[in-house]
Design an enzyme around this catalytic site. Sequence first.
Site, PDB file in Angstrom:
ATOM      1  N   GLY A  18       0.900  -1.231   0.084  1.00  0.00           N
ATOM      2  CA  GLY A  18       0.124  -0.202  -0.116  1.00  0.00           C
ATOM      3  C   GLY A  18       0.852   1.060   0.047  1.00  0.00           C
ATOM      4  O   GLY A  18       2.193   1.268   0.366  1.00  0.00           O
ATOM      5  N   GLY A  19       0.014   2.205  -0.238  1.00  0.00           N
ATOM      6  CA  GLY A  19       0.923   3.645  -0.358  1.00  0.00           C
ATOM      7  C   GLY A  19      -0.162   4.668   0.121  1.00  0.00           C
ATOM      8  O   GLY A  19      -1.041   4.407   0.948  1.00  0.00           O
ATOM      9  N   GLY A  20       0.370   6.015  -0.111  1.00  0.00           N
ATOM     10  CA  GLY A  20      -0.512   7.188   0.373  1.00  0.00           C
ATOM     11  C   GLY A  20      -1.836   7.247  -0.027  1.00  0.00           C
ATOM     12  O   GLY A  20      -2.950   7.700   0.382  1.00  0.00           O
ATOM     13  N   MET A  21      -2.300   6.482  -1.348  1.00  0.00           N
ATOM     14  CA  MET A  21      -3.456   6.831  -2.049  1.00  0.00           C
ATOM     15  C   MET A  21      -4.242   5.476  -1.832  1.00  0.00           C
ATOM     16  O   MET A  21      -5.473   5.475  -2.136  1.00  0.00           O
ATOM     17  CB  MET A  21      -3.395   7.173  -3.393  1.00  0.00           C
ATOM     18  N   ASP A 133       5.397   7.822 -12.837  1.00  0.00           N
ATOM     19  CA  ASP A 133       5.763   7.565 -11.433  1.00  0.00           C
ATOM     20  C   ASP A 133       6.723   6.261 -11.502  1.00  0.00           C
ATOM     21  O   ASP A 133       6.482   5.585 -10.862  1.00  0.00           O
ATOM     22  CB  ASP A 133       4.398   7.153 -10.568  1.00  0.00           C
TER      23      ASP A 133
END
Length: 660
Positions: A18-21, A133
């Site tokens: 997972g990441g920030g979004m 990205d």
Amino acid sequence: MEGQRLGGRYQLESRVGGGGMAIVYKARDLILNRPVAVKVLRSQFGTDEDFVNRFRREAQAVASLSHPNVVGVYDVGQEGDTHYMVMEYIEGCTLKEVIIQRGALPVEEAVRIAEQICDALDHAHQNQIIHRDIKPHNIMIGKNGRVKVTDFGIARAVTSATITHTNAMLGSVHYFSPEQARGGITGEKSDIYSLGIVLYEMVTGELPFSGDSPISVALKHLQEPLPEPRQVNPNIPQSVENVILKALVKDPFLRYASAREMLEDLETCLFPERLNEEKLTFPVDEEMTRVVPIITPEMMEGHTSGRTGVGQRSRHEPSEEDEDDKPPKKWWVKALFWVGGIGLFFVLAFFGFNFLLNVFPSIPEVPVPYVEGIQVELAEDKIKEKNLVPQIVEEASDTIEKGMVIRQDPAPPMRLKEKAVVTLYVSKGQEQIDMPNLVTLPRATAEETLKKNGFKLEMVTFVEEEDDKAEVGTVIKQSPEANEKVYPGKTSVKVTISKGKAFVRMPDVRGKSVEAAQVELFKKGLGVGEIKEVPTYTTDKAGEVLSTHPYDPGMQVQKGVAVPLTVSNGQYPQDAKSAVATVYVEVVPGETVEVKIEVTDARGEAKVFQQETIAENKEYDVPVVLSPQKDAVVRATVKRQNDTEFRDYQTIPISYNSLP
């Protein structure tokens, strides 16, 4: 969300990243019975209409990509406020994890990985999709060594509002191109720059630019010269360093013209004739000494690959004649010129912005009214009152009355621009359909057929039943029958699945006649196979069953099997010998004696020949059968009036070799 099912078919099993979004889960596609990766947007982005719309468009565009080095996108959906994307599941790890574990990679391996990333970018760029990205975190290395580029489109969907809410963009600043850090247009060459950073990190084990804050790293991308890779790792061939230098030149017009051009350079950079080629140099980079304006599309169109042709002069390099003709200027004149130019720029920008606001006034936003559960006519009126456009979509419903709004998209508290469309899903009532024919279908296909026709799987019962003809796992019966009129949303369905032919316990028919054995086998659903007659010592009765091999008594046998029978032909084997042993029993007058005579020979052990009570002397002639492997013994025992058990009376051994 682990354990939750999305779209009725994707069962979330465990969180894998997972990441920030977004958060990524490993899941199982219950219809196709395969593992998938499901990326679920975090809840704070589910209400950002602009973000959601861009996310959907990007996801649909990426789903059109088909390349062995791009993680495939299978599905995009929404359940409530949850937006998700279903992707190919890769068993492996990220390139970042590989670099952390191993440090600098061998040059050959790094080039091979970069080639596959470059091939994927070339395919995406040809389909007008920019990644924006590229970083080792978004590069998956499968267990088979296959490189997969993931997260296409997500970075592109980020709005200015979301940058302040997530570290995903800030975490990527080490791989930003100068034009990204500057806020200018980002295109194919930005992806090439990011790939150059990834290749730099693979061959050196470290990043070219780092700092205490994202801003400081971004400024280094803009202003500081690139630390040459061979100064960090002298084992890097010059040809490979040249690829990195050309990908990471700050002026995008001097970089590779396309990912295809970079791929062709990577494919040959390890050829022996190229390993020691001359170091690549570029014109003096003025990025470090002047403020660079934002790059515009017009500037991009005015350049080709960044190389100047014969007889042409680079835009960055004035000719010697021009330099000689120009009189020297005082430094304060140039400074005054720059200050005046910048001031004029801001004044014009201010007045231009206000002019555009007056000429093109912004469209006001209005709240979306809540209209679920009311008549469609009233719902349309409420939507129109807000200067929005209702769009009606009818669908069958077993629970909602005809003409009532089932749901709406979007719903409150969403706000829309005036004249935007609000979709109203309106019930057209219960709708009967013909029950689909499921017989002969595999179970998975039957489930998919029912689901497509609107049946609820929780109202479907599957039972297994033995069947002698149908293949295991296929439907043999259904209720309701095919073509019956049913309501999919409320009809209970029973589906019977074949588990193959039944098994029965093999009966023991040894010692029975062939006719009696057939009757016993038929009762169990078994047939009679080959009947083989053989001589035997065990019986002299013709037709008596001796064996049912290979189906031994008590074992589980599939129905319908033909059981072979081995039976006696009523004769002893040719090497058998026969004899008669005489036993004489004396009785005291006035007494009675119970006599028992047992025979052990080729026919079996301790078989009783005679057992009776006598009151006078008697002689017994006892026949025996001997084989080369088995001699005979006749044993007589008696029990007189005062005895409680039989006592040995006479034992007569007979040897096979003693007989003629």
